[in-house]
Scaffold this motif. Structure first.
Motif, PDB file in Angstrom:
ATOM      1  N   SER A 177       0.816  -1.210   0.000  1.00  0.00           N
ATOM      2  CA  SER A 177       0.000   0.000   0.000  1.00  0.00           C
ATOM      3  C   SER A 177       0.853   1.266   0.000  1.00  0.00           C
ATOM      4  CB  SER A 177      -0.950   0.001   1.203  1.00  0.00           C
ATOM      5  OG  SER A 177      -2.002   0.920   0.990  1.00  0.00           O
ATOM      6  N   LYS A 178       2.064   1.181   0.544  1.00  0.00           N
ATOM      7  CA  LYS A 178       2.982   2.326   0.457  1.00  0.00           C
ATOM      8  C   LYS A 178       3.333   2.593  -1.003  1.00  0.00           C
ATOM      9  CE  LYS A 178       5.032   1.721   5.052  1.00  0.00           C
ATOM     10  NZ  LYS A 178       6.228   1.296   5.828  1.00  0.00           N
ATOM     11  N   GLU A 179       3.538   1.515  -1.753  1.00  0.00           N
ATOM     12  CA  GLU A 179       3.818   1.657  -3.184  1.00  0.00           C
ATOM     13  C   GLU A 179       2.595   2.216  -3.919  1.00  0.00           C
ATOM     14  OE1 GLU A 179       6.745   1.170  -4.772  1.00  0.00           O
ATOM     15  OE2 GLU A 179       7.573   0.897  -2.756  1.00  0.00           O
ATOM     16  N   LEU A 180       1.419   1.783  -3.500  1.00  0.00           N
ATOM     17  CA  LEU A 180       0.186   2.300  -4.092  1.00  0.00           C
ATOM     18  C   LEU A 180       0.051   3.799  -3.833  1.00  0.00           C
ATOM     19  CD1 LEU A 180      -2.587   2.069  -5.432  1.00  0.00           C
ATOM     20  CD2 LEU A 180      -3.508   1.283  -3.229  1.00  0.00           C
ATOM     21  N   PHE A 181       0.315   4.214  -2.610  1.00  0.00           N
ATOM     22  CA  PHE A 181       0.226   5.635  -2.260  1.00  0.00           C
ATOM     23  C   PHE A 181       1.203   6.452  -3.118  1.00  0.00           C
ATOM     24  CE2 PHE A 181       1.432   9.418   0.150  1.00  0.00           C
ATOM     25  CZ  PHE A 181       0.195   9.935   0.484  1.00  0.00           C
ATOM     26  N   SER A 211      -5.322   4.347   1.066  1.00  0.00           N
ATOM     27  CA  SER A 211      -4.021   3.698   0.866  1.00  0.00           C
ATOM     28  C   SER A 211      -3.053   4.063   1.985  1.00  0.00           C
ATOM     29  CB  SER A 211      -3.430   4.093  -0.495  1.00  0.00           C
ATOM     30  OG  SER A 211      -3.246   5.488  -0.592  1.00  0.00           O
ATOM     31  N   GLU A 212      -3.151   5.277   2.487  1.00  0.00           N
ATOM     32  CA  GLU A 212      -2.280   5.704   3.588  1.00  0.00           C
ATOM     33  C   GLU A 212      -2.626   4.957   4.878  1.00  0.00           C
ATOM     34  OE1 GLU A 212      -0.305   9.910   5.011  1.00  0.00           O
ATOM     35  OE2 GLU A 212      -2.395   9.924   4.346  1.00  0.00           O
ATOM     36  N   HIS A 213      -3.921   4.796   5.147  1.00  0.00           N
ATOM     37  CA  HIS A 213      -4.355   4.053   6.339  1.00  0.00           C
ATOM     38  C   HIS A 213      -3.891   2.598   6.265  1.00  0.00           C
ATOM     39  CE1 HIS A 213      -6.877   6.505   9.005  1.00  0.00           C
ATOM     40  NE2 HIS A 213      -7.158   7.222   7.929  1.00  0.00           N
ATOM     41  N   ILE A 214      -4.034   1.993   5.097  1.00  0.00           N
ATOM     42  CA  ILE A 214      -3.620   0.593   4.935  1.00  0.00           C
ATOM     43  C   ILE A 214      -2.108   0.465   5.120  1.00  0.00           C
ATOM     44  CG2 ILE A 214      -3.467  -1.325   3.282  1.00  0.00           C
ATOM     45  CD1 ILE A 214      -6.116  -0.269   2.054  1.00  0.00           C
ATOM     46  N   ALA A 215      -1.364   1.456   4.632  1.00  0.00           N
ATOM     47  CA  ALA A 215       0.094   1.422   4.748  1.00  0.00           C
ATOM     48  C   ALA A 215       0.571   1.647   6.183  1.00  0.00           C
ATOM     49  CB  ALA A 215       0.714   2.479   3.834  1.00  0.00           C
ATOM     50  N   ASP A 216      -0.200   2.394   6.953  1.00  0.00           N
ATOM     51  CA  ASP A 216       0.232   2.793   8.292  1.00  0.00           C
ATOM     52  C   ASP A 216      -0.049   1.763   9.381  1.00  0.00           C
ATOM     53  OD1 ASP A 216       1.272   5.128   7.370  1.00  0.00           O
ATOM     54  OD2 ASP A 216      -0.427   6.390   7.944  1.00  0.00           O
ATOM     55  N   THR A 217      -0.642   0.618   9.005  1.00  0.00           N
ATOM     56  CA  THR A 217      -0.940  -0.408  10.001  1.00  0.00           C
ATOM     57  C   THR A 217      -0.609  -1.795   9.445  1.00  0.00           C
ATOM     58  OG1 THR A 217      -2.668  -1.349  11.423  1.00  0.00           O
ATOM     59  CG2 THR A 217      -3.337  -0.621   9.232  1.00  0.00           C
ATOM     60  N   LYS A 218      -0.417  -2.746  10.326  1.00  0.00           N
ATOM     61  CA  LYS A 218      -0.247  -4.141   9.916  1.00  0.00           C
ATOM     62  C   LYS A 218      -1.423  -4.986  10.387  1.00  0.00           C
ATOM     63  CE  LYS A 218       4.785  -3.732   9.950  1.00  0.00           C
ATOM     64  NZ  LYS A 218       6.072  -4.210  10.519  1.00  0.00           N
ATOM     65  N   HIS A 222      -8.169  -3.931  10.051  1.00  0.00           N
ATOM     66  CA  HIS A 222      -8.290  -2.497   9.760  1.00  0.00           C
ATOM     67  C   HIS A 222      -7.968  -2.217   8.296  1.00  0.00           C
ATOM     68  CE1 HIS A 222      -8.458   1.748  10.587  1.00  0.00           C
ATOM     69  NE2 HIS A 222      -7.211   1.937  10.170  1.00  0.00           N
ATOM     70  N   GLN A 223      -6.989  -2.936   7.761  1.00  0.00           N
ATOM     71  CA  GLN A 223      -6.638  -2.774   6.351  1.00  0.00           C
ATOM     72  C   GLN A 223      -7.817  -3.134   5.455  1.00  0.00           C
ATOM     73  OE1 GLN A 223      -3.218  -5.352   6.374  1.00  0.00           O
ATOM     74  NE2 GLN A 223      -1.764  -3.645   6.486  1.00  0.00           N
ATOM     75  N   ARG A 224      -8.503  -4.213   5.807  1.00  0.00           N
ATOM     76  CA  ARG A 224      -9.632  -4.654   4.991  1.00  0.00           C
ATOM     77  C   ARG A 224     -10.799  -3.664   5.038  1.00  0.00           C
ATOM     78  NH1 ARG A 224      -8.601 -10.932   6.767  1.00  0.00           N
ATOM     79  NH2 ARG A 224      -7.588 -11.587   4.816  1.00  0.00           N
TER      80      ARG A 224
END
Length: 290
Positions: A177-181, A211-218, A222-224
């Motif tokens: 998701s970091k790459e997506l952002f 995308s930022e929220h998904i990248a900021d957590t593992k 929450h990602q889903r």
């Protein structure tokens, strides 16, 4: 009495302007001419030109002058006027597409004057080959391809995020998701085709946020949660932008307490990103985007 009424009107206008500027950060206000006739025109122009907390348009039917207030870090005058032109209303900078203008209600069809078309034009270069060793000398028109689909990187990285979710790998999902952002941030909005541009303007803030929220957590759960709205907006983009292979819009009826959720895949085979191996084949393809 007249002076009192005038003072009240001035005070109201000042208060309204202050309120609008307070809602829109980094605000700039400009006045431009937008052509139209009636109250229906006013409603349409203001609706399409206004974006919550980003841009506000107020159009005066009598003068055909519009007051634009916008966040200079998120948009500009040209972007607002392009959206309005795509809804059928000319300005002194952009001409609405003829088919859109012709579909306006009869009372809205104002007198038109020639202006710069809102569509981006394809450039054509004429090159002359060296035919010293040939009998015929011809000039071959060469069409310049304006832009390789720059949203391809966005779509490609979305699919990587989706695949990581299928594996229920929160760490891999975060990295993808970091790459997506980054891909989203690298899109040059001014180079998008106009139909894509309009959709991009609508979804940009939300897809960056998701995308930022998904990248900021593992945390895969929450990602889903953010993946549901991300998928909705990526779907809207794919409907207007080209992709090199068919894409399948798929649906899981179980997710989100039975409310369901969609995702996009390059494979028709169901591999559910919301449940992974728990219910890998739960879902169905509801649309094929070609």
């Amino acid at each position: 009495m007249k002076n009192s009424f005038k003072n009240i009107m001035v005070a109201t206008f000042v208060l309204l302007s202050f309120t609008i500027n307070a809602q829109i950060k980094n605000s700039k206000t400009e006045t431009v001419k937008i052509y139209g006739n009636c109250g229906m025109c006013e409603t349409n122009i203001e609706k399409v030109g206004t974006i919550k907390k980003v841009a506000k348009v107020d159009w005066n039917q009598e003068t055909q002058m519009a007051t634009l207030t916008y966040d200079t870090t998120k948009t500009n005058q040209d972007e607002i006027l392009k959206r309005i032109a795509l809804a059928g209303y000319d300005s002194d900078k952009f001409l609405a597409p003829d088919d859109v203008y012709n579909n306006l209600h009869g009372c809205c069809q104002y007198d038109r004057v020639a202006k710069v078309p809102v569509k981006e034009e394809t450039k054509t270069d004429v090159t002359t080959e060296n035919h010293n060793n040939h009998g015929n000398h011809t000039k071959t028109p060469k069409t310049e391809v304006q832009e390789v689909n720059q949203l391809k990187a966005v779509f490609d990285n979305y699919f990587v995020v989706k695949d990581a979710m299928i594996s229920s790998d929160g760490n891999a999902t975060s990295i993808a998701s970091k790459e997506l952002f980054t891909a989203i941030s690298n899109v040059i909005m001014e180079k998008l085709e106009m139909d894509v541009h309009v959709v991009w303007m609508k979804v940009l803030n939300q897809i960056k946020e998701d995308s930022e929220h998904i990248a900021d957590t593992k945390d895969i759960k929450h990602q889903r949660e953010h993946f549901t709205t991300l998928s909705k907006d990526i779907y809207a983009l794919l409907k207007v932008a080209k992709y090199d292979v068919p894409v399948y819009f798929q649906f899981c009826p179980m997710y989100n307490d039975g409310k369901g959720a969609n995702w996009l895949s390059k494979e028709n085979t169901i591999k559910n990103p919301y449940y992974g191996s728990m219910m890998l084949s739960c879902g169905k393809t509801v649309e094929t985007i070609k």
